[in-house]
Scaffold this motif. Structure first.
Motif, PDB file in Angstrom:
ATOM      1  N   ARG A   4       0.818  -1.211   0.000  1.00  0.00           N
ATOM      2  CA  ARG A   4       0.000   0.000   0.000  1.00  0.00           C
ATOM      3  C   ARG A   4       0.856   1.267   0.000  1.00  0.00           C
ATOM      4  NH1 ARG A   4      -5.028  -1.409  -1.707  1.00  0.00           N
ATOM      5  NH2 ARG A   4      -5.869  -3.164  -0.490  1.00  0.00           N
ATOM      6  N   TYR A   5       2.063   1.172   0.542  1.00  0.00           N
ATOM      7  CA  TYR A   5       2.958   2.326   0.575  1.00  0.00           C
ATOM      8  C   TYR A   5       3.874   2.373  -0.653  1.00  0.00           C
ATOM      9  CZ  TYR A   5       1.725   3.320   5.447  1.00  0.00           C
ATOM     10  OH  TYR A   5       1.057   3.648   6.598  1.00  0.00           O
ATOM     11  N   GLY A   6       3.659   1.480  -1.601  1.00  0.00           N
ATOM     12  CA  GLY A   6       4.522   1.426  -2.767  1.00  0.00           C
ATOM     13  C   GLY A   6       5.687   0.471  -2.555  1.00  0.00           C
ATOM     14  N   HIS A   7       6.650   0.523  -3.477  1.00  0.00           N
ATOM     15  CA  HIS A   7       7.785  -0.405  -3.453  1.00  0.00           C
ATOM     16  C   HIS A   7       9.114   0.315  -3.235  1.00  0.00           C
ATOM     17  CE1 HIS A   7       4.551  -2.432  -5.642  1.00  0.00           C
ATOM     18  NE2 HIS A   7       5.120  -3.566  -5.314  1.00  0.00           N
ATOM     19  N   TYR A   8       9.071   1.469  -2.571  1.00  0.00           N
ATOM     20  CA  TYR A   8      10.266   2.298  -2.469  1.00  0.00           C
ATOM     21  C   TYR A   8      11.402   1.647  -1.696  1.00  0.00           C
ATOM     22  CZ  TYR A   8       6.923   5.771  -4.072  1.00  0.00           C
ATOM     23  OH  TYR A   8       5.976   6.440  -4.791  1.00  0.00           O
ATOM     24  N   ARG A   9      11.095   0.730  -0.788  1.00  0.00           N
ATOM     25  CA  ARG A   9      12.157   0.099  -0.003  1.00  0.00           C
ATOM     26  C   ARG A   9      12.939  -0.948  -0.795  1.00  0.00           C
ATOM     27  NH1 ARG A   9      10.245  -0.680   6.314  1.00  0.00           N
ATOM     28  NH2 ARG A   9      10.662   1.472   6.918  1.00  0.00           N
ATOM     29  N   ALA A  10      12.543  -1.196  -2.035  1.00  0.00           N
ATOM     30  CA  ALA A  10      13.297  -2.138  -2.869  1.00  0.00           C
ATOM     31  C   ALA A  10      14.744  -1.673  -3.032  1.00  0.00           C
ATOM     32  CB  ALA A  10      12.634  -2.277  -4.231  1.00  0.00           C
ATOM     33  N   GLU A  11      14.955  -0.341  -3.081  1.00  0.00           N
ATOM     34  CA  GLU A  11      16.312   0.200  -3.163  1.00  0.00           C
ATOM     35  C   GLU A  11      17.148  -0.250  -1.963  1.00  0.00           C
ATOM     36  OE1 GLU A  11      16.826   4.438  -4.371  1.00  0.00           O
ATOM     37  OE2 GLU A  11      14.649   4.486  -4.174  1.00  0.00           O
ATOM     38  N   THR A  12      16.538  -0.178  -0.779  1.00  0.00           N
ATOM     39  CA  THR A  12      17.252  -0.511   0.450  1.00  0.00           C
ATOM     40  C   THR A  12      17.579  -1.995   0.521  1.00  0.00           C
ATOM     41  OG1 THR A  12      15.918   1.228   1.488  1.00  0.00           O
ATOM     42  CG2 THR A  12      17.242  -0.152   2.939  1.00  0.00           C
ATOM     43  N   VAL A  13      16.630  -2.839   0.116  1.00  0.00           N
ATOM     44  CA  VAL A  13      16.856  -4.283   0.127  1.00  0.00           C
ATOM     45  C   VAL A  13      17.987  -4.642  -0.843  1.00  0.00           C
ATOM     46  CG1 VAL A  13      15.837  -6.532  -0.378  1.00  0.00           C
ATOM     47  CG2 VAL A  13      14.483  -4.795   0.803  1.00  0.00           C
ATOM     48  N   ALA A  14      17.988  -4.009  -2.016  1.00  0.00           N
ATOM     49  CA  ALA A  14      19.027  -4.260  -3.005  1.00  0.00           C
ATOM     50  C   ALA A  14      20.396  -3.819  -2.484  1.00  0.00           C
ATOM     51  CB  ALA A  14      18.702  -3.524  -4.304  1.00  0.00           C
ATOM     52  N   ALA A  15      20.428  -2.692  -1.796  1.00  0.00           N
ATOM     53  CA  ALA A  15      21.685  -2.210  -1.224  1.00  0.00           C
ATOM     54  C   ALA A  15      22.211  -3.173  -0.163  1.00  0.00           C
ATOM     55  CB  ALA A  15      21.478  -0.821  -0.618  1.00  0.00           C
ATOM     56  N   LEU A  16      21.315  -3.745   0.618  1.00  0.00           N
ATOM     57  CA  LEU A  16      21.708  -4.711   1.642  1.00  0.00           C
ATOM     58  C   LEU A  16      22.334  -5.944   1.004  1.00  0.00           C
ATOM     59  CD1 LEU A  16      21.579  -5.172   4.729  1.00  0.00           C
ATOM     60  CD2 LEU A  16      19.399  -6.345   4.362  1.00  0.00           C
ATOM     61  N   PHE A  17      21.742  -6.424  -0.080  1.00  0.00           N
ATOM     62  CA  PHE A  17      22.282  -7.572  -0.821  1.00  0.00           C
ATOM     63  C   PHE A  17      23.677  -7.251  -1.356  1.00  0.00           C
ATOM     64  CE2 PHE A  17      22.956  -9.544  -5.000  1.00  0.00           C
ATOM     65  CZ  PHE A  17      22.940 -10.882  -4.637  1.00  0.00           C
ATOM     66  N   ALA A  18      23.826  -6.047  -1.915  1.00  0.00           N
ATOM     67  CA  ALA A  18      25.124  -5.641  -2.466  1.00  0.00           C
ATOM     68  C   ALA A  18      26.189  -5.568  -1.375  1.00  0.00           C
ATOM     69  CB  ALA A  18      24.992  -4.293  -3.159  1.00  0.00           C
ATOM     70  N   ALA A  19      25.797  -5.154  -0.170  1.00  0.00           N
ATOM     71  CA  ALA A  19      26.750  -5.037   0.937  1.00  0.00           C
ATOM     72  C   ALA A  19      27.363  -6.393   1.280  1.00  0.00           C
ATOM     73  CB  ALA A  19      26.052  -4.450   2.161  1.00  0.00           C
ATOM     74  N   PHE A  20      26.557  -7.459   1.280  1.00  0.00           N
ATOM     75  CA  PHE A  20      27.076  -8.796   1.581  1.00  0.00           C
ATOM     76  C   PHE A  20      28.081  -9.248   0.519  1.00  0.00           C
ATOM     77  CE2 PHE A  20      23.047  -9.217   4.068  1.00  0.00           C
ATOM     78  CZ  PHE A  20      23.630  -9.465   5.292  1.00  0.00           C
ATOM     79  N   ILE A  21      27.770  -8.984  -0.763  1.00  0.00           N
ATOM     80  CA  ILE A  21      28.681  -9.359  -1.849  1.00  0.00           C
ATOM     81  C   ILE A  21      29.994  -8.584  -1.727  1.00  0.00           C
ATOM     82  CG2 ILE A  21      29.003  -9.407  -4.350  1.00  0.00           C
ATOM     83  CD1 ILE A  21      26.912 -11.366  -3.342  1.00  0.00           C
ATOM     84  N   MET A  22      29.894  -7.284  -1.448  1.00  0.00           N
ATOM     85  CA  MET A  22      31.097  -6.455  -1.334  1.00  0.00           C
ATOM     86  C   MET A  22      31.973  -6.902  -0.164  1.00  0.00           C
ATOM     87  SD  MET A  22      29.432  -2.712  -2.114  1.00  0.00           S
ATOM     88  CE  MET A  22      30.979  -1.835  -1.923  1.00  0.00           C
ATOM     89  N   MET A  23      31.349  -7.245   0.952  1.00  0.00           N
ATOM     90  CA  MET A  23      32.111  -7.686   2.123  1.00  0.00           C
ATOM     91  C   MET A  23      32.865  -8.979   1.823  1.00  0.00           C
ATOM     92  SD  MET A  23      32.998  -7.000   5.224  1.00  0.00           S
ATOM     93  CE  MET A  23      31.805  -5.797   5.846  1.00  0.00           C
TER      94      MET A  23
END
Length: 290
Positions: free
Chosen positions: A73-92
Motif C-alpha cells: 500500500r505504501y509502494g515499493h520504495y524500499r526495494a532500493e534498500t533491500v538491493a543495497a543490503l544484498f550488495a553489501a554482503f557481496i562487497m564484504m
C-alpha cells in the motif's frame, strides 16, 4: 516532475556507473596481470563489486517505480534498500578475499616491481571515476535520491582507491616493493568499510530508524503553525528516498472538522516546502480533552 520520473532519471546515473565499472574492471584486471601489480588487481576486483552494487541500485530504482498494489500500500520504495543490503554482503565477501590474498602474498615474501603502465592505468581510472562522481552527485541532489547519492559517494571512494594504488605502484619503482601489496590490502579494507557503511544504513532504514535531529526540526516547524497548541508526538520512517511522517497535535477543542482539516493541509504544505516531505499522517486531538 513526480517521484516516478525522478527515479527514472536516477537510472541514468546507475547505468553510467555500471558501464564505467565494467570497462575499468576489464582494463585493470588485464593490465594488472601483465604488469604484475597486486594493488591494481585488487582495484579491479573492487570495481567488480561496484558493478554488483550499481546493478542493485538500478534494480531497486526500477522496482521502486512500481505503483502501490494490494500487498504494498505504501509502494515499493524500499526495494532500493533491500538491493543495497544484498550488495553489501557481496562487497564484504570480496573485500575479505582481497585482504586474505594480499596477506598470503606478503607472508610468502613475493616481491615484485610492477610495470609503470599499471600506475598510469590506476591514475587514469581515478580521473574517470571523479567525472562519474560529479555527474551522479549533481543528479542525486537534483532528484533528491538517497540511493544515487550513496552510489556517487562510492564513485568518489573508488577514485581515491585508484589514487592509492597509483601511489603504491610508484613506491615499488623506488624499491619499496612492500608498498604495492600494502596498497592492495588497503583497497580490501576500503571495500569492507564501504560494505559495512551500506549495511549499517540499510538495516537502520529497514528497522524504521530515523534521524532524531530531523524529527526535532520537523517538530519545531509544526509548532510554528498558529493553531497548533502542542505537538504530542512525531515519528518517521524512510521508504526509498521518501520520509513518511506521523504526527499527533493538540488544537482548540471547539474547532469543527473543516477547520481541523485546513490545519492539517497547512502543516502538510509547510512540511513539503520546508523539509521536502511528501507524506505526512497528522492525528488531531483536542487540547485538554480526555
Amino acid at each position: 516532475m513526480n517521484h516516478s520520473e525522478n527515479l527514472k532519471m536516477g537510472e541514468k546515473g546507475a547505468w553510467l556507473s555500471i558501464f564505467a565499472y565494467i570497462t575499468l574492471a576489464i582494463i585493470k584486471l588485464y593490465i594488472a596481470t601483465i604488469g604484475d601489480s597486486a594493488a591494481l588487481y585488487a582495484d579491479g576486483l573492487n570495481n567488480i563489486t561496484d558493478v554488483i552494487a550499481s546493478v542493485a541500485v538500478l534494480i531497486g530504482l526500477k522496482i521502486s517505480r512500481k505503483p502501490p498494489d494490494k500487498d504494498h500500500r505504501y509502494g515499493h520504495y524500499r526495494a532500493e534498500t533491500v538491493a543495497a543490503l544484498f550488495a553489501a554482503f557481496i562487497m564484504m565477501f570480496i573485500g575479505v578475499q582481497v585482504i586474505y590474498d594480499t596477506l598470503k602474498s606478503m607472508a610468502a615474501a613475493e616481491a615484485s616491481q610492477p610495470s609503470m603502465l599499471t600506475a598510469w592505468t590506476a591514475l587514469g581510472s581515478a580521473v574517470v571515476m571523479l567525472f562519474v562522481y560529479r555527474y551522479n552527485a549533481k543528479l542525486a541532489k537534483r532528484i533528491e535520491s538517497s540511493s544515487l547519492n550513496a552510489a556517487a559517494q562510492d564513485n568518489r571512494s573508488d577514485a581515491l582507491v585508484s589514487i592509492g594504488a597509483f601511489i603504491g605502484i610508484c613506491g615499488a619503482q623506488f624499491g619499496l616493493f612492500w608498498l604495492d601489496p600494502l596498497a592492495g590490502m588497503v583497497v580490501g579494507i576500503i571495500i569492507c568499510k564501504t560494505a559495512w557503511d551500506i549495511f549499517k544504513d540499510a538495516t537502520h532504514t529497514l528497522t524504521d530508524g530515523f534521524d532524531e535531529e530531523q524529527l526535532e526540526m520537523i517538530k519545531k516547524s509544526i509548532i510554528k503553525v498558529p493553531e497548533v497548541i502542542e505537538v504530542v508526538d512525531v515519528k518517521g520512517r524512510v521508504h526509498g528516498n521518501q520520509a513518511l511522517i506521523e504526527i499527533t497535535i493538540l488544537v482548540d477543542p471547539t474547532l469543527n472538522v473543516a477547520e481541523s482539516h485546513r490545519i492539517t493541509e497547512r502543516i502538510e504544505n509547510y512540511l513539503f516546502k520546508k523539509h521536502r516531505i511528501t507524506h505526512a499522517h497528522i492525528h488531531i486531538e483536542p487540547y485538554g480533552g480526555k
